[in-house]
Design an enzyme around this catalytic site. Structure first.
Site, short mmCIF file in Angstrom:
data_model
loop_
_atom_site.label_atom_id
_atom_site.label_comp_id
_atom_site.label_asym_id
_atom_site.label_seq_id
_atom_site.Cartn_x
_atom_site.Cartn_y
_atom_site.Cartn_z
N GLU A 193 -7.24 -5.23 -9.70
CA GLU A 193 -6.94 -3.83 -10.03
C GLU A 193 -5.70 -3.36 -9.32
O GLU A 193 -4.85 -2.66 -9.88
CB GLU A 193 -8.14 -2.94 -9.65
CG GLU A 193 -8.02 -1.48 -10.14
CD GLU A 193 -7.31 -0.53 -9.18
OE1 GLU A 193 -7.05 0.60 -9.57
OE2 GLU A 193 -7.01 -0.92 -8.03
N HIS A 302 -5.70 3.02 1.28
CA HIS A 302 -4.82 1.85 1.50
C HIS A 302 -4.43 1.67 2.95
O HIS A 302 -3.44 1.00 3.27
CB HIS A 302 -3.59 1.86 0.58
CG HIS A 302 -3.93 1.46 -0.83
ND1 HIS A 302 -3.01 0.93 -1.69
CD2 HIS A 302 -5.10 1.50 -1.49
CE1 HIS A 302 -3.61 0.68 -2.85
NE2 HIS A 302 -4.87 1.02 -2.75
#
Ligand code: CO
Ligand code: ZN
Length: 326
Positions: A193, A302
């Site tokens: 992804e 992230h």
């Protein structure tokens, strides 16, 4: 739910190398579904058979990381990013390669201005004294994930890879607790992804569901001086309206809102102004698939200290379960 999240986040699964996390998920769910398929790209597809609607529920199991690109004479490793990696988040972090070798990331100190920091001015130190010694452990092309074991503080879980192992945890929990339904449900743990919704694309084409709901993290607007955004941790699952890859189908938005209202599940709406997600690939598959998403509010996305609220996770399980039963 914390123990499941911890188990899933600690597993290795940098995009394109999802073998370990796939095995962990498979062993959790194998006795709870009718069929398990691993497709060509590596997506894990768990099917609960039925004669009703064909529904795809997706969460990506890959995580961001780095890839060794060049090893110098002293044994320091240069690297590039796999998925979006911030140079500022990466600085001073520990990493672990797929084969278990660990190291740390630092930067060329002659750099004058910290704002000029780029991943190309950084390196991984694995404690090797020469290129030969380093190459006994690591070859270029090997990938590493960040280290950051899950901890809980108050209602928040902090860990690496909550994007999107928290979504995987929601799917696993839903599989384990789903009441009987006629619908045929495809729980898909997608690959790659972070590189552009690649696994979701082939999975959706292979399944051709009547509708799809993805579970992934989204950004929040609830930290000091951050960008304006309506979503906050603890406000319940966010029903996606749009991101850069998709405008969610009105029927799916209505279905999810309806389920939340009827079952008294707190919810919010999500408009994500950057980034994409699996529904972006799914909704334009074949002649088009009505798609939407249940998004988990997540801070510091992230980074190795991503943070989600545990009540939001539980409510995401409830909301997904309601939607799959309709
Ligand atoms: Co991500
Ligand atoms: Zn994600």
């Amino acid at each position: 739910m914390f123990e499941m999240v911890k188990k899933l986040t600690v597993a290795f699964g940098v995009s394109g190398n999802e073998e370990e996390i796939r095995e962990v998920i498979k062993s959790e769910i194998k006795d709870r579904v009718d069929e398990i398929i691993v497709d060509t790209l590596g997506n894990l597809i768990a099917v609960k058979k039925g004669s009703g609607k064909k529904i795809m529920a997706a969460a990506h199991m890959d995580e961001i990381g780095v890839m060794a690109t060049y090893i110098d004479d002293k044994g320091y490793i240069r690297f590039s990013n796999i998925g979006w990696v911030s140079q500022f988040y990466a600085l001073g972090q520990r990493v672990k390669f797929k084969n278990g070798v660990t190291g740390c990331i630092f930067y060329e100190e002659k750099l004058d201005e910290m704002k000029d920091l780029k991943l190309s001015r950084m390196y991984i130190d694995i404690g090797a004294n020469s290129r030969t010694e380093a190459e006994r452990k690591i070859r270029i092309g090997d990938t590493a994930c960040f280290l950051g074991e899950a901890v809980q503080t108050g209602d928040m879980i902090i860990s690496k890879a909550l994007d999107d192992r928290s979504g995987c945890a929601v799917l696993v929990e839903t599989i384990k607790t789903l009441p009987k339904t006629d619908n045929e449900i495809y729980f898909v743990f997608t690959v790659q992804e972070e590189l552009g919704l690649r696994g979701a694309k082939t999975a959706a084409y292979g399944i051709m569901p009547d509708m799809a709901i993805a579970v992934d993290v989204t950004l929040t607007g609830d930290t000091p001086e951050c960008k304006l955004m309506e979503v906050r941790c603890g406000g319940g699952p966010a029903i996606k309206i749009k991101d850069n890859s998709v405008i969610c189908h009105p029927e799916i938005k209505r279905l999810l809102s309806d389920c939340a209202e009827k079952s008294n599940i707190p919810y919010q709406y999500e408009i994500l102004e950057s980034g994409g997600s699996d529904p972006g690939a799914i909704h334009i598959t074949g002649g088009g698939i009505p798609s939407g998403a249940v998004s988990i509010p997540c801070r510091y996305v992230h980074s190795p200290i991503e943070a989600v609220n545990v009540e939001d996770l539980k409510n995401s399980v409830k909301l997904l379960t309601e939607a799959l039963m309709r």
